[in-house]
Design a protein around this motif. Structure first.
Motif, PDB file in Angstrom:
ATOM      1  N   GLN A 181       0.940  -1.394  -0.002  1.00 30.19           N
ATOM      2  CA  GLN A 181       0.127   0.055  -0.182  1.00 30.19           C
ATOM      3  C   GLN A 181       0.923   1.253  -0.140  1.00 30.19           C
ATOM      4  O   GLN A 181       0.679   2.199  -0.660  1.00 30.19           O
ATOM      5  CB  GLN A 181      -0.913   0.109   1.131  1.00 30.19           C
ATOM      6  CG  GLN A 181      -2.174  -0.877   0.994  1.00 30.19           C
ATOM      7  CD  GLN A 181      -2.913  -0.953   2.455  1.00 30.19           C
ATOM      8  OE1 GLN A 181      -2.425  -0.506   3.420  1.00 30.19           O
ATOM      9  NE2 GLN A 181      -4.268  -1.619   2.349  1.00 30.19           N
ATOM     10  N   LEU A 182       2.110   1.316   0.783  1.00 34.58           N
ATOM     11  CA  LEU A 182       2.985   2.416   0.741  1.00 34.58           C
ATOM     12  C   LEU A 182       3.412   2.611  -0.452  1.00 34.58           C
ATOM     13  O   LEU A 182       3.675   3.640  -0.877  1.00 34.58           O
ATOM     14  CB  LEU A 182       3.968   2.155   1.870  1.00 34.58           C
ATOM     15  CG  LEU A 182       3.582   2.120   3.245  1.00 34.58           C
ATOM     16  CD1 LEU A 182       4.733   1.654   4.112  1.00 34.58           C
ATOM     17  CD2 LEU A 182       3.011   3.340   3.935  1.00 34.58           C
ATOM     18  N   VAL A 183       4.038   1.620  -1.202  1.00 35.03           N
ATOM     19  CA  VAL A 183       4.362   1.745  -2.469  1.00 35.03           C
ATOM     20  C   VAL A 183       3.541   2.379  -3.589  1.00 35.03           C
ATOM     21  O   VAL A 183       4.010   3.251  -4.434  1.00 35.03           O
ATOM     22  CB  VAL A 183       5.036   0.452  -2.907  1.00 35.03           C
ATOM     23  CG1 VAL A 183       5.651   0.361  -4.482  1.00 35.03           C
ATOM     24  CG2 VAL A 183       6.210  -0.039  -1.950  1.00 35.03           C
ATOM     25  N   LYS A 200      10.980  -3.281  -5.465  1.00 41.65           N
ATOM     26  CA  LYS A 200      11.832  -4.132  -6.275  1.00 41.65           C
ATOM     27  C   LYS A 200      10.948  -4.871  -7.169  1.00 41.65           C
ATOM     28  O   LYS A 200      10.830  -4.816  -8.553  1.00 41.65           O
ATOM     29  CB  LYS A 200      12.735  -4.931  -5.726  1.00 41.65           C
ATOM     30  CG  LYS A 200      13.696  -5.676  -6.712  1.00 41.65           C
ATOM     31  CD  LYS A 200      14.452  -6.403  -6.123  1.00 41.65           C
ATOM     32  CE  LYS A 200      15.456  -7.289  -6.966  1.00 41.65           C
ATOM     33  NZ  LYS A 200      16.592  -8.353  -6.450  1.00 41.65           N
ATOM     34  N   LYS A 201       9.866  -5.413  -6.434  1.00 42.10           N
ATOM     35  CA  LYS A 201       8.739  -6.403  -7.017  1.00 42.10           C
ATOM     36  C   LYS A 201       7.927  -5.442  -8.037  1.00 42.10           C
ATOM     37  O   LYS A 201       7.576  -5.924  -9.162  1.00 42.10           O
ATOM     38  CB  LYS A 201       8.050  -6.572  -5.923  1.00 42.10           C
ATOM     39  CG  LYS A 201       6.824  -7.911  -6.453  1.00 42.10           C
ATOM     40  CD  LYS A 201       6.131  -8.276  -5.260  1.00 42.10           C
ATOM     41  CE  LYS A 201       5.548  -9.735  -5.217  1.00 42.10           C
ATOM     42  NZ  LYS A 201       4.936 -10.122  -4.331  1.00 42.10           N
ATOM     43  N   SER A 202       7.556  -4.036  -7.838  1.00 46.98           N
ATOM     44  CA  SER A 202       6.825  -3.303  -8.515  1.00 46.98           C
ATOM     45  C   SER A 202       7.583  -2.451  -9.763  1.00 46.98           C
ATOM     46  O   SER A 202       7.069  -1.647 -10.469  1.00 46.98           O
ATOM     47  CB  SER A 202       6.015  -2.346  -7.807  1.00 46.98           C
ATOM     48  OG  SER A 202       6.632  -1.305  -6.923  1.00 46.98           O
ATOM     49  N   ARG A 203       9.001  -2.728  -9.533  1.00 46.04           N
ATOM     50  CA  ARG A 203       9.901  -1.890 -10.512  1.00 46.04           C
ATOM     51  C   ARG A 203       9.682  -0.289 -10.193  1.00 46.04           C
ATOM     52  O   ARG A 203       9.550   0.345 -11.246  1.00 46.04           O
ATOM     53  CB  ARG A 203       9.786  -2.425 -11.728  1.00 46.04           C
ATOM     54  CG  ARG A 203      10.305  -3.687 -12.091  1.00 46.04           C
ATOM     55  CD  ARG A 203      10.372  -4.074 -13.371  1.00 46.04           C
ATOM     56  NE  ARG A 203      10.815  -5.489 -13.580  1.00 46.04           N
ATOM     57  CZ  ARG A 203      11.802  -5.779 -14.271  1.00 46.04           C
ATOM     58  NH1 ARG A 203      12.530  -5.170 -15.160  1.00 46.04           N
ATOM     59  NH2 ARG A 203      12.211  -7.087 -14.370  1.00 46.04           N
ATOM     60  N   SER A 204       9.389  -0.027  -9.139  1.00 45.59           N
ATOM     61  CA  SER A 204       9.115   1.344  -8.782  1.00 45.59           C
ATOM     62  C   SER A 204      10.369   2.156  -8.663  1.00 45.59           C
ATOM     63  O   SER A 204      11.475   1.724  -8.255  1.00 45.59           O
ATOM     64  CB  SER A 204       8.375   1.723  -7.545  1.00 45.59           C
ATOM     65  OG  SER A 204       8.087   2.828  -7.180  1.00 45.59           O
ATOM     66  N   GLU A 205      10.287   3.386  -9.107  1.00 44.65           N
ATOM     67  CA  GLU A 205      11.634   4.309  -9.124  1.00 44.65           C
ATOM     68  C   GLU A 205      11.418   5.182  -7.687  1.00 44.65           C
ATOM     69  O   GLU A 205      12.033   6.200  -7.555  1.00 44.65           O
ATOM     70  CB  GLU A 205      11.804   5.168 -10.355  1.00 44.65           C
ATOM     71  CG  GLU A 205      12.217   3.993 -11.419  1.00 44.65           C
ATOM     72  CD  GLU A 205      12.761   4.820 -12.685  1.00 44.65           C
ATOM     73  OE1 GLU A 205      12.790   5.993 -12.541  1.00 44.65           O
ATOM     74  OE2 GLU A 205      12.955   4.329 -13.714  1.00 44.65           O
TER      75      GLU A 205
END
Length: 92
Positions: free
Chosen positions: A3-5, A28-33
């Motif tokens: 939820q935070l991501v 990492k899982k969501s490949r978020s920057e």
């Protein structure tokens, strides 16, 4: 952590190892920057928090030298006769 991501935050700041690992894993899982700034993490490289491909991660590692800390307390407060040191043994 997921939820935070996915929430609308410009940056995530974590304190401590467990929550930092969870958030880093989700980033990492969501490949978020989205940047992650952590504090109070012992040996973040060994724990796989940094460096991470796809992640903007930085922070401050911490390691406690209890002998030095207690010696300093004794020097600063020589009349001290009792002390309670509370810590989390799961933190290494």
């Amino acid at each position: 952590a997921a939820q935070l991501v996915h929430a609308d935050y410009d940056c995530i700041c974590t304190v401590g190892t467990a929550c930092t690992q969870l958030v880093a894993e989700q980033l990492k899982k969501s490949r978020s920057e989205k940047p992650l700034v952590f504090t109070a993490v012992d040996d973040p490289e060994r724990l796989g928090i940094v460096p991470q491909k796809f992640l903007n991660v930085t922070g401050i590692s911490s390691s406690a030298d209890y002998e030095k800390q207690l010696a300093l307390i004794k020097k600063l407060k020589p009349a001290l006769t009792s002390l309670l040191l509370v810590y989390d043994p799961a933190q290494g």
